[in-house]
Design an enzyme around this catalytic site. Structure first.
Site, short mmCIF file in Angstrom:
data_model
loop_
_atom_site.label_atom_id
_atom_site.label_comp_id
_atom_site.label_asym_id
_atom_site.label_seq_id
_atom_site.Cartn_x
_atom_site.Cartn_y
_atom_site.Cartn_z
N HIS A 284 0.85 -1.19 0.00
CA HIS A 284 0.00 0.00 0.00
C HIS A 284 0.89 1.24 0.00
O HIS A 284 2.00 1.23 0.56
CB HIS A 284 -0.86 0.06 1.26
CG HIS A 284 -2.17 -0.64 1.15
ND1 HIS A 284 -2.85 -1.12 2.25
CD2 HIS A 284 -2.98 -0.91 0.09
CE1 HIS A 284 -3.99 -1.68 1.88
NE2 HIS A 284 -4.09 -1.56 0.57
N CYS B 171 -2.68 2.97 9.24
CA CYS B 171 -3.65 1.95 8.86
C CYS B 171 -4.88 1.99 9.76
O CYS B 171 -6.00 1.73 9.32
CB CYS B 171 -3.02 0.56 8.92
SG CYS B 171 -1.87 0.20 7.59
#
Length: 297
Positions: free
Chosen positions: A192, A290
């Site tokens: 990511h 996150c």
């Protein structure tokens, strides 16, 4: 550098390399609003990234403790934390950043690549509608939200290569009405964008980011150098402890406690590092960012 929240705002922090000092107070924080999800059902029972090891022990209780510490950190820094109710059978729902991108009150939801996480998107969509958001669009393309989108204050950096489809970048530009710059990720450990880059300052005329160059393709590295010539450049150690999964309010920079080198680098730029323990959550490939979706209303 501070690992607690009690350091005086005007404190001067030493530069370990040179012995010089700088005034952390020269950086101005802005109050933020975040959405988080308690890891009440956290475990590692499948593998969808290189960090996940179902054969290793995981403590849900410890994960909750670390999440609570992170939430309290934000609140002590003056930020507002909203929460969404966790759901059984969705152990990664704690990673709220993957479920929505909010800019100027407009919401682009998520569509996960891994079927194990697919149901999370609908829970977040309902949360937005129940909390007064009226412009909520669910994507047609695979789109893992702030996992692969980073708002600089003037444009949206968008990662692809492992999770989010390239076509989701054009979709995000259309839905959010913001210019998008695509970046190619090439290292599967940094699957990511938010484990390879984060925004330190999104309020100034010239935004500032920190990133790990080797996570990006050569062309994307050139783009980043052109856009952010003064960026903080992370090293392999910074990246390997998921140090780039940080959260900044323009002054205070929340980082994993192992990211000491990166903390020194951002401190040299006048930011105040705040180190937190997210070691249990990292077993699923996550860190502070996150766990943190920013609600930019």
């Amino acid at each position: 550098m501070s690992s607690t929240l009690d350091a005086p705002l005007g404190a001067r922090t030493p530069d370990p390399a040179s012995g010089a000092t700088f005034a952390a107070g020269e950086r101005v924080p802005t109050r933020r609003r975040y959405l988080m999800c308690e890891p009440r059902f956290f475990t590692v029972e499948y593998v969808i990234n290189p960090w996940m090891r179902p054969d290793q022990p995981v403590s849900t209780e410890r994960a909750v403790e670390q999440w609570e510490q992170l939430r309290r950190t934000y609140e002590r820094l003056g930020h507002t934390v909203e929460t969404i109710e966790p759901q059984p059978g969705l152990p990664d729902m704690v990673f709220a950043a993957n479920s929505g991108t909010v800019i100027d009150g407009r919401v682009l939801g998520s569509r996960f690549r891994a079927e194990q996480r697919a149901a999370e998107a609908e829970h977040f969509r309902r949360w937005f509608l129940e909390h007064g958001y009226r412009s909520v669009v669910m994507p047609e393309k695979i789109n893992e939200a702030e996992g692969d989108f980073a708002w600089t204050g003037s444009l949206l950096l968008a990662g692809t290569g492992f999770r989010t489809d390239p076509g989701a970048h054009a979709e995000a530009q259309e839905v959010l009405g913001m210019p998008v710059v695509s970046l190619q990720l090439v290292d599967p450990r940094y699957y990511h964008l938010d484990v390879a880059l984060f925004v330190l300052d999104d309020q100034s005329e010239h935004p500032l980011v920190a990133y790990y160059p080797d996570a990006f393709s050569p062309g994307s590295q050139q783009v980043l150098r052109r856009l952010f010539p003064d960026a903080v450049i992370a090293n392999a150690e910074d990246a390997e402890c998921l140090g780039l999964n940080g959260v900044s309010d323009g002054r205070n920079v929340v980082l994993p406690m192992e990211a000491t080198h990166l903390a020194e680098k951002v401190a040299e730029r006048g930011f105040e590092p705040v180190l937190v323990d997210v070691s249990e959550l990292r077993k699923s490939g996550g860190g502070p960012k996150c766990c943190t979706m920013e609600l930019r209303d």
